[in-house]
Design a protein around this motif. Structure first.
Motif, PDB file in Angstrom:
ATOM      1  N   VAL A 217       0.759  -1.311   0.186  1.00  0.00           N
ATOM      2  CA  VAL A 217      -0.174   0.146   0.122  1.00  0.00           C
ATOM      3  C   VAL A 217       0.866   1.254   0.043  1.00  0.00           C
ATOM      4  N   ALA A 218       0.659   2.089  -0.866  1.00  0.00           N
ATOM      5  CA  ALA A 218       1.311   3.555  -0.806  1.00  0.00           C
ATOM      6  C   ALA A 218       1.385   4.180   0.341  1.00  0.00           C
ATOM      7  N   ASN A 259      20.630  -4.125   3.047  1.00  0.00           N
ATOM      8  CA  ASN A 259      21.061  -5.491   2.909  1.00  0.00           C
ATOM      9  C   ASN A 259      19.679  -6.089   2.175  1.00  0.00           C
ATOM     10  N   SER A 260      19.609  -7.274   1.700  1.00  0.00           N
ATOM     11  CA  SER A 260      18.603  -7.763   1.020  1.00  0.00           C
ATOM     12  C   SER A 260      17.139  -8.012   1.897  1.00  0.00           C
ATOM     13  N   VAL A 261      17.440  -8.112   3.261  1.00  0.00           N
ATOM     14  CA  VAL A 261      16.270  -8.061   4.146  1.00  0.00           C
ATOM     15  C   VAL A 261      15.733  -6.651   4.156  1.00  0.00           C
ATOM     16  N   SER A 262      16.624  -5.622   4.292  1.00  0.00           N
ATOM     17  CA  SER A 262      16.068  -4.323   4.374  1.00  0.00           C
ATOM     18  C   SER A 262      15.269  -3.706   2.958  1.00  0.00           C
ATOM     19  N   TYR A 263      15.899  -4.413   1.847  1.00  0.00           N
ATOM     20  CA  TYR A 263      15.192  -4.185   0.837  1.00  0.00           C
ATOM     21  C   TYR A 263      13.884  -4.722   0.662  1.00  0.00           C
ATOM     22  N   ALA A 264      13.638  -5.901   1.371  1.00  0.00           N
ATOM     23  CA  ALA A 264      12.461  -6.550   1.241  1.00  0.00           C
ATOM     24  C   ALA A 264      11.324  -5.929   2.276  1.00  0.00           C
ATOM     25  N   LEU A 265      11.860  -5.282   3.373  1.00  0.00           N
ATOM     26  CA  LEU A 265      11.168  -4.689   4.305  1.00  0.00           C
ATOM     27  C   LEU A 265      10.840  -3.037   4.075  1.00  0.00           C
ATOM     28  N   HIS A 266      11.441  -2.786   2.972  1.00  0.00           N
ATOM     29  CA  HIS A 266      11.160  -1.431   2.671  1.00  0.00           C
ATOM     30  C   HIS A 266      11.047  -1.265   1.144  1.00  0.00           C
ATOM     31  N   PRO A 267       9.856  -1.706   0.736  1.00  0.00           N
ATOM     32  CA  PRO A 267       9.421  -1.669  -0.790  1.00  0.00           C
ATOM     33  C   PRO A 267       9.243  -0.434  -1.340  1.00  0.00           C
ATOM     34  N   LEU A 268       9.323  -0.413  -2.646  1.00  0.00           N
ATOM     35  CA  LEU A 268       9.251   0.778  -3.788  1.00  0.00           C
ATOM     36  C   LEU A 268       8.264   0.079  -4.848  1.00  0.00           C
ATOM     37  N   VAL A 272       1.475   3.040 -12.592  1.00  0.00           N
ATOM     38  CA  VAL A 272       0.895   2.979 -14.168  1.00  0.00           C
ATOM     39  C   VAL A 272      -0.477   3.119 -13.932  1.00  0.00           C
ATOM     40  N   GLY A 273      -1.343   4.146 -14.215  1.00  0.00           N
ATOM     41  CA  GLY A 273      -2.494   4.340 -14.348  1.00  0.00           C
ATOM     42  C   GLY A 273      -3.021   4.178 -12.679  1.00  0.00           C
ATOM     43  N   GLU A 274      -3.978   3.494 -12.767  1.00  0.00           N
ATOM     44  CA  GLU A 274      -4.428   3.084 -11.329  1.00  0.00           C
ATOM     45  C   GLU A 274      -3.739   1.970 -10.481  1.00  0.00           C
ATOM     46  N   ASN A 275      -2.852   1.461 -11.294  1.00  0.00           N
ATOM     47  CA  ASN A 275      -1.988   0.376 -10.694  1.00  0.00           C
ATOM     48  C   ASN A 275      -0.610   0.565 -10.397  1.00  0.00           C
ATOM     49  N   SER A 276      -0.345   0.062  -9.204  1.00  0.00           N
ATOM     50  CA  SER A 276       0.953   0.058  -8.682  1.00  0.00           C
ATOM     51  C   SER A 276       1.861  -1.480  -8.987  1.00  0.00           C
ATOM     52  N   PHE A 277       3.025  -0.997  -9.468  1.00  0.00           N
ATOM     53  CA  PHE A 277       3.894  -2.259  -9.640  1.00  0.00           C
ATOM     54  C   PHE A 277       5.342  -2.305  -8.923  1.00  0.00           C
ATOM     55  N   ALA A 278       5.720  -3.026  -7.943  1.00  0.00           N
ATOM     56  CA  ALA A 278       6.664  -2.939  -7.244  1.00  0.00           C
ATOM     57  C   ALA A 278       8.096  -3.117  -7.958  1.00  0.00           C
ATOM     58  N   ARG A 279       9.008  -2.488  -7.691  1.00  0.00           N
ATOM     59  CA  ARG A 279      10.231  -2.397  -8.216  1.00  0.00           C
ATOM     60  C   ARG A 279      11.471  -2.670  -6.998  1.00  0.00           C
ATOM     61  N   VAL A 301       8.992   7.744 -11.410  1.00  0.00           N
ATOM     62  CA  VAL A 301       8.698   8.222  -9.857  1.00  0.00           C
ATOM     63  C   VAL A 301       8.612   6.804  -8.977  1.00  0.00           C
ATOM     64  N   LEU A 302       9.435   6.696  -8.087  1.00  0.00           N
ATOM     65  CA  LEU A 302       9.186   5.505  -7.024  1.00  0.00           C
ATOM     66  C   LEU A 302       8.506   6.137  -5.805  1.00  0.00           C
ATOM     67  N   THR A 303       7.453   5.181  -5.238  1.00  0.00           N
ATOM     68  CA  THR A 303       6.760   5.572  -4.354  1.00  0.00           C
ATOM     69  C   THR A 303       6.890   4.610  -3.066  1.00  0.00           C
ATOM     70  N   LYS A 304       7.359   5.073  -1.915  1.00  0.00           N
ATOM     71  CA  LYS A 304       7.619   4.177  -0.655  1.00  0.00           C
ATOM     72  C   LYS A 304       6.088   3.495  -0.425  1.00  0.00           C
ATOM     73  N   MET A 305       6.375   2.250   0.000  1.00  0.00           N
ATOM     74  CA  MET A 305       5.341   1.331   0.184  1.00  0.00           C
ATOM     75  C   MET A 305       5.376   0.822   1.561  1.00  0.00           C
ATOM     76  N   ARG A 306       4.166   0.247   2.061  1.00  0.00           N
ATOM     77  CA  ARG A 306       4.078  -0.303   3.267  1.00  0.00           C
ATOM     78  C   ARG A 306       3.335  -1.780   3.036  1.00  0.00           C
ATOM     79  N   ASP A 307       3.485  -2.501   4.019  1.00  0.00           N
ATOM     80  CA  ASP A 307       2.935  -3.723   4.301  1.00  0.00           C
ATOM     81  C   ASP A 307       1.260  -3.433   4.425  1.00  0.00           C
ATOM     82  N   GLY A 308       0.452  -4.256   3.673  1.00  0.00           N
ATOM     83  CA  GLY A 308      -0.786  -4.173   3.533  1.00  0.00           C
ATOM     84  C   GLY A 308      -1.597  -5.412   4.109  1.00  0.00           C
TER      85      GLY A 308
END
Length: 393
Positions: A217-218, A259-268, A272-279, A301-308
């Motif tokens: 979730v954004a 590290n790989s864990v922090s990337y997993a826990l702090h996604p971006l 695209v339109g109404e949809n978001s695609f993780a990077r 443009v990269l958006t900070k995401m959180r766990d939904g």
């Protein structure tokens, strides 16, 4: 014998069998896999294996045991099996010729990939399939893709394949190597290949449903990629600052935590339109740039995401699919390695593992998920196969 040493399997009628092995020796593991998957009239076998296996031994044993049966597969960043999420294993499934017709192809040397060549290869597969199909092609077929996860060619390959398939859904994943980032392989015609892709076209009398989505979730804050090397998937700058430093600032973490864990826990993600695609970020580089698993370019443009709600979101999606086509015989699953790491980091690993077992998910943790022309991250993508339909051959 403890549970981890036992072969595991579940045969569900004549259409599908699945199973695998947690044994560490390649010959023993392949032998147990064969015991689990054996059926009277196999159309094909697809497997996913830990990169730690001796590939020559594994390849030779699979070739000997399965003979002329088409066997396809790849190395992984983690396996999803009837035991849930056991590390260091091999898992796979077999499709019966009673209910499935399969055409396969190998695209080699992706470094010099030809879009026209891939297009023609898929069209030839479809023509061969037309003569053998068990059900109308347009509504009863899907394609699976397995790509070398270090090739950096997914976007180009998937675009060409999707165009050639003309509406037939394409689902797949990029091969992994337990986060070593140097040794990813696909398997075709009794041998492993790097810098290659396997394409599997499947026509079936079983109902099926494709699913692809994430639980993110954004969370508001955004970053613009202000300097990038798209060919290498590297972001040099975010918001005109060194990429790693700006990422750390936005996520509220320190540089030495990357590290790989922090990337997993702090996604971006990208919108695209109404949809978001993780990077997802693969690694930080010495110059403080960030290498991504997926396409990146200046101006994105990269958006900070959180766990939904990782577990709840997957369960909700599966409940919708079950309401549509009934209980699955099998779910072919391509699940981002960062979802597995997120589940571990947030203490829901066992819960997610149990949920995958409940819905009969067999697949692997990927370096990227494929859905039609899209190459995405931090996503579960798969094909849910229901019970055989009334118009079986």
């Amino acid at each position: 014998m403890n549970t981890a040493e036992k072969p595991y399997f579940n045969k569900l009628g004549p259409a599908v069998s699945y199973g695998g092995s947690a044994k560490k020796n390649a010959v023993d593991a392949a032998t147990e896999l064969h015991q689990c998957l054996a059926m009277a009239r196999p159309a094909c076998v697809i497997f996913f294996c830990c990169v730690d296996y001796d590939r020559a031994q594994l390849s030779d044993t699979l070739a000997e045991l399965f003979g002329d049966v088409p066997v396809l597969g790849c190395t992984t960043a983690g396996e999803i099996s009837p035991l849930g999420l056991p590390p260091g294993s091999i898992t796979g499934f077999c499709l019966s010729a009673e209910h499935f017709v399969v055409e396969t192809a190998l695209l080699q040397n992706l470094a010099t990939f030809s879009e026209r060549g891939a297009y023609d290869t898929v069209k030839e597969m479809m023509q061969r399939m037309e003569n053998r199909a068990l059900a109308p092609m347009a509504y009863n077929s899907f394609a699976l893709s397995l790509l070398d996860g270090m090739s950096i060619r997914e976007e180009l390959v998937l675009s060409a394949l999707n165009e050639a398939l003309t509406g037939i859904p394409l689902v797949g994943g990029s091969a992994g190597d337990n986060l070593h980032f140097r040794d990813t392989h696909v398997y075709y015609d009794k041998q492993f290949f790097s810098n290659a892709a396997v394409i599997i076209l499947i026509n079936t009398t079983c109902p099926f449903s494709v699913l692809s989505g994430h639980h993110l979730v954004a969370d508001g804050e955004k970053m613009v990629v202000t300097k990038a090397d798209p060919a290498k998937r590297i972001a040099h700058e975010l918001n005109a600052e060194p990429a790693a430093l700006e990422y750390c600032r936005v996520m509220g973490i320190s540089l030495d935590e990357l590290n790989s864990v922090s990337y997993a826990l702090h996604p971006l993600s990208v919108q695209v339109g109404e949809n978001s695609f993780a990077r997802s970020i693969q690694q930080v580089n010495d110059d403080l740039s960030l290498t991504f698993f997926c396409a990146i370019d200046t101006g994105i443009v990269l958006t900070k995401m959180r766990d939904g709600g990782l577990v709840a979101e997957f369960e909700d999606r599966m409940e919708d699919v079950v309401a549509e086509i009934g209980e699955p015989q099998l779910v072919i699953g391509y699940d981002c390695i960062h979802r597995r790491m997120e589940a571990e980091g947030k203490g829901v690993y066992e819960e997610l593992s149990a949920l995958y077992q409940r819905y009969k998910v067999v697949g692997f943790n990927t370096y990227g998920e494929h859905c039609d022309a899209m190459h995405v991250n931090h996503t579960f993508t798969g094909v849910v196969i229901g019970e055989a339909d009334a118009f079986t051959a």
